[in-house]
Write an enzyme that holds these catalytic residues in place. Structure first.
Site, short mmCIF file in Angstrom:
data_model
loop_
_atom_site.label_atom_id
_atom_site.label_comp_id
_atom_site.label_asym_id
_atom_site.label_seq_id
_atom_site.Cartn_x
_atom_site.Cartn_y
_atom_site.Cartn_z
N HIS A 16 75.28 56.47 30.22
CA HIS A 16 75.01 55.15 29.64
C HIS A 16 74.13 55.27 28.41
CE1 HIS A 16 74.46 50.64 30.54
NE2 HIS A 16 73.77 50.86 29.44
N HIS A 18 74.25 53.78 24.25
CA HIS A 18 74.92 53.08 23.14
C HIS A 18 74.70 53.91 21.88
CE1 HIS A 18 75.16 49.29 25.55
NE2 HIS A 18 74.15 49.88 26.17
N HIS A 194 77.90 45.96 32.07
CA HIS A 194 76.47 45.66 32.19
C HIS A 194 76.27 44.45 33.09
CE1 HIS A 194 76.03 48.23 28.68
NE2 HIS A 194 74.72 48.07 28.67
N GLU A 197 70.60 43.61 34.97
CA GLU A 197 69.37 44.06 34.34
C GLU A 197 68.56 42.83 33.96
OE1 GLU A 197 69.15 45.89 30.37
OE2 GLU A 197 67.48 47.14 31.06
N ASP A 275 70.10 54.66 27.79
CA ASP A 275 70.51 53.37 27.23
C ASP A 275 70.46 53.34 25.69
OD1 ASP A 275 71.55 50.84 27.52
OD2 ASP A 275 69.77 49.93 28.40
N ASP A 276 69.28 53.19 25.11
CA ASP A 276 69.10 53.19 23.65
C ASP A 276 67.82 54.00 23.39
OD1 ASP A 276 71.10 50.89 22.74
OD2 ASP A 276 70.03 50.16 24.52
#
Ligand code: HPA
Ligand code: ZN
Length: 328
Positions: A16, A18, A194, A197, A275-276
């Site tokens: 996961h 991006h 997603h 969250e 994630d990022d």
């Protein structure tokens, strides 16, 4: 008291991330110089500046707008993958967003071709394997998400093996996006979404009911509903858990309150991702280290998390066997 485990040597897999969110502030500033653009609205020094999810998305979009050519994307993918390969990641899946590419003026061919070039360069230099998951952006609406699904279903590149949905989880109803996921599933793509969250357990339940994903992006707020945790465990749905992201977005106040270990003990298949990464002061290596420090996992337990990720990866049987062989 045992020494804290150094997790550097543990083989890792990230499901996961991006890709536009993996661009470091220094890389984005270099891109800004290249295109004579101003990033002072979302980068200060060597850090991204935002204070809530909406501002985060603005910073994300601002960074993405500075990757405008095939070469820019090759550089971004290679840089990210070589960084995590240095942390002993052997596999990564990146979320790719055709909507962001179009907004930056790229054709889909240039976008996927550039990313694939960076993926090939990183594989040649480090051995890391990577696949791409096309995502639709939820807050752009169901039509845009369906267009992304149709694009993914047309299999525009052999490294594109999955379909998902990112963006503002609290926008619309998940049922509005069911058709997009039907299109992608019918095309044989892996499915992730997603949920759970920023939105609560009801968003996870809706995702399971309407989308039938094999994996959930986050899903961690399922912890608020015991029956739902049991359902996720029973159905074998894999969670792409990103503790650093959850902490940065104040979903949980600190790592000791994070439900990763409780979900794992309840029989849920859990994995670790960033994630990022630069937005959340994270990397897949830091996520593994944080988990080891917080819950005392030993090397076999951490390797088991990687095994869960590779078993859930959107790859062909031969690639999966090769990756699993690297864990022995
Ligand atoms: N969450 C949801 N959507 C996103 C994210 C994220 O962390 N990054 C980019 N799009
Ligand atoms: Zn995400």
């Amino acid at each position: 008291m045992t020494e804290p485990l150094d997790t550097t040597a543990i083989r890792k897999a990230e499901l996961h991330c991006h890709i536009e969110g993996a661009a470091s502030p220094s890389l984005v500033k270099a891109q800004a110089r290249k295109y004579d653009a101003d990033v002072s609205g979302f980068i200060s020094g060597d850090t991204y500046v935002w204070s809530d999810f909406t501002e985060f998305l603005t910073a994300y979009d601002g960074a993405a707008s500075l990757f405008r050519t095939e070469e820019d994307y090759a550089l971004l993918a290679r840089t990210y993958l070589e960084e995590i390969a240095a942390e002993n990641a052997i596999y990564a899946e990146i979320f790719v967003s055709p909507d962001h590419a179009v907004a930056a003026g790229l054709s889909n061919a240039a976008y996927f071709g550039g990313l694939a070039e960076g993926i090939a360069q990183a594989k040649a230099s480090s051995g890391i394997e990577c696949r791409m998951i096309i995502v639709g952006i939820r807050h752009l609406g169901a039509e845009k998400v369906e267009a992304a699904a149709r694009l993914a279903a047309a299999r525009p590149h052999p490294l594109i093996t999955g379909f998902g949905m990112a963006g503002e989880e609290r926008f619309g109803q998940v049922a509005d996006f069911a058709r997009a996921f039907d299109i992608a599933r019918d095309a044989g793509l892996g499915i992730t979404i997603h949920a759970g969250e920023l939105a609560g357990p009801e968003s996870v339940r809706a995702a399971l009911d309407h989308v039938r994903p094999s994996r959930l992006g986050h899903g961690v707020r399922a912890i608020e509903d015991t029956a739902l945790v049991q359902r996720i465990a029973d159905e074998g749905v894999v969670l792409e858990v990103c503790p650093g992201s959850n902490l940065a977005l104040n979903v949980f106040p600190d790592i000791s309150s994070h439900p990763f270990d409780r979900l794992r003990r309840a029989g849920v298949k859990v994995t670790l991702s960033s994630d990022d990464p630069p937005h959340f002061a994270s990397s897949v290596g830091r996520e593994y280290q944080m988990a080891a420090d917080a819950w005392g996992y030993d090397a076999p337990e951490l390797t088991e998390i990687t095994r869960t990720a590779i078993e859930a990866a959107f790859v062909d049987a031969q690639t999966r066997a090769n990756l699993l062989g690297q864990l022995d």
